[in-house]
Design an enzyme around this catalytic site. Structure first.
Site, mmCIF file in Angstrom:
data_model
loop_
_atom_site.group_PDB
_atom_site.id
_atom_site.type_symbol
_atom_site.label_atom_id
_atom_site.label_comp_id
_atom_site.label_asym_id
_atom_site.label_seq_id
_atom_site.Cartn_x
_atom_site.Cartn_y
_atom_site.Cartn_z
ATOM 1 C CG ASP A 1 14.714 -1.743 4.514
ATOM 2 O OD1 ASP A 1 15.826 -1.304 4.808
ATOM 3 O OD2 ASP A 1 14.009 -2.370 5.329
ATOM 4 C CE LYS B 1 -3.282 -2.087 3.227
ATOM 5 N NZ LYS B 1 -3.771 -1.949 4.613
ATOM 6 N N GLY B 2 2.098 1.139 0.451
ATOM 7 C CA GLY B 2 2.916 2.302 0.783
ATOM 8 C C GLY B 2 3.065 3.348 -0.303
ATOM 9 C CG ASP C 1 2.370 0.698 7.423
ATOM 10 O OD1 ASP C 1 3.222 0.484 6.543
ATOM 11 O OD2 ASP C 1 1.902 -0.197 8.141
ATOM 12 C CD GLU D 1 8.113 -0.358 -2.874
ATOM 13 O OE1 GLU D 1 6.999 0.147 -2.681
ATOM 14 O OE2 GLU D 1 8.401 -1.521 -2.527
ATOM 15 C CE LYS E 1 14.587 2.346 6.209
ATOM 16 N NZ LYS E 1 13.987 1.420 7.216
HETATM 17 P P1 IMP Z 1 12.697 -4.352 1.126
HETATM 18 O O1 IMP Z 1 12.205 -5.581 0.425
HETATM 19 O O2 IMP Z 1 13.476 -4.706 2.377
HETATM 20 O O3 IMP Z 1 13.443 -3.392 0.265
HETATM 21 O O4 IMP Z 1 11.413 -3.673 1.742
HETATM 22 C C1 IMP Z 1 10.627 -2.768 1.112
HETATM 23 C C2 IMP Z 1 9.336 -2.606 1.887
HETATM 24 O O5 IMP Z 1 9.529 -2.633 3.320
HETATM 25 C C3 IMP Z 1 8.748 -1.253 1.593
HETATM 26 O O6 IMP Z 1 7.912 -1.297 0.471
HETATM 27 C C4 IMP Z 1 7.993 -0.941 2.863
HETATM 28 O O7 IMP Z 1 6.711 -1.486 2.798
HETATM 29 C C5 IMP Z 1 8.753 -1.645 3.954
HETATM 30 N N1 IMP Z 1 9.664 -0.719 4.678
HETATM 31 C C6 IMP Z 1 11.003 -0.756 4.711
HETATM 32 N N2 IMP Z 1 11.515 0.233 5.464
HETATM 33 C C7 IMP Z 1 10.449 0.936 5.917
HETATM 34 C C8 IMP Z 1 10.321 2.122 6.749
HETATM 35 O O8 IMP Z 1 11.290 2.740 7.228
HETATM 36 N N3 IMP Z 1 9.039 2.534 6.988
HETATM 37 C C9 IMP Z 1 7.942 1.915 6.498
HETATM 38 N N4 IMP Z 1 8.019 0.824 5.713
HETATM 39 C C10 IMP Z 1 9.261 0.329 5.425
#
Ligand code: IMP
Length: 189
Positions: free
Chosen positions: A112, A52-53, A168, A108, A140
């Site tokens: 992260d 949803k982000g 969120d 997106e 990040k």
């Molecule tokens: P990744 O697969 O670790 O890159 O994660 C991406 C997803 O993790 C994002 O689409 C967010 O939904 C969630 N996410 C990662 N870091 C944060 C944060 O600091 N705040 C909120 N959601 C996060």
């Protein structure tokens, strides 16, 4: 409407440390939209928002992008922590249209570890997309486990948990008009 509870502001909750103001976000999103419109001139990209982000970012980004474009959504769920490190994610809501031959721009909220995006980019290539690029509002970068190329990046941020503007914490704070760091994640109120 009457309520006996004292008015408590969600937007100025003391557990939030503002990181990017609404004005800073709008200015950067406008620049990103202009860059996307330039790069895709003459094409008809399909923007794929990751639920949803990304819903607020996507809604502002399309209004800053003067192009003929389409919008679709996907929802991804990660497995538990053990599965996550293997990069396994699950599609909870899939696209309603085929992507073969299309120019896809994934939208997106935040990259992260990169596990979600590396899966998604691979999956769209496998389905025959002509090109797959990525627009992410936040990067990040310190936490990256999989290399992911971010073609359009809003802001790089430090390793902290951020909320607001669609992001969120346990389904809370998506409605903040700005982006903030949660000071103490153990505080629930
Ligand atoms: P990744 O697969 O670790 O890159 O994660 C991406 C997803 O993790 C994002 O689409 C967010 O939904 C969630 N996410 C990662 N870091 C944060 C944060 O600091 N705040 C909120 N959601 C996060």
């Amino acid at each position: 409407m009457s309520s006996s509870a004292a008015a408590v502001s969600e937007f100025s909750n003391p557990n939030l440390e503002p990181l990017f103001s609404s004005e800073q976000i709008q200015a950067r999103v406008s620049e990103m939209g202009a860059e996307i419109a330039r790069d895709y001139a003459g094409q008809r990209p399909l923007l794929v928002g990751v639920l949803k982000g990304a819903y607020i970012f996507l809604s502002d980004l399309v209004r800053a992008t003067d192009l003929r474009l389409g919008v679709e959504f996907m929802a991804i769920s990660s497995y538990g922590a053990a599965m996550r490190s293997s990069g396994e994610v699950r599609i909870v809501k899939d696209l309603d249209v085929p992507v073969d031959g299309r120019d896809i721009l994934i939208v997106e909220d935040i990259v992260d570890t990169g596990l979600t995006l590396s899966f998604l980019i691979g999956s769209l290539h496998q389905r025959g997309a002509r090109t797959v690029r990525l627009a992410a509002l936040l990067d990040k970068f310190e936490r990256r486990e999989r290399e992911v190329r971010i073609d359009y990046c809003g802001f790089q941020i430090p390793d902290a948990f951020v909320v607001g503007y669609g992001l969120d914490f346990d389904e809370r704070y998506r409605n903040l008009p700005y982006i903030a760091v949660i000071k103490d994640p153990s505080l629930k109120d």
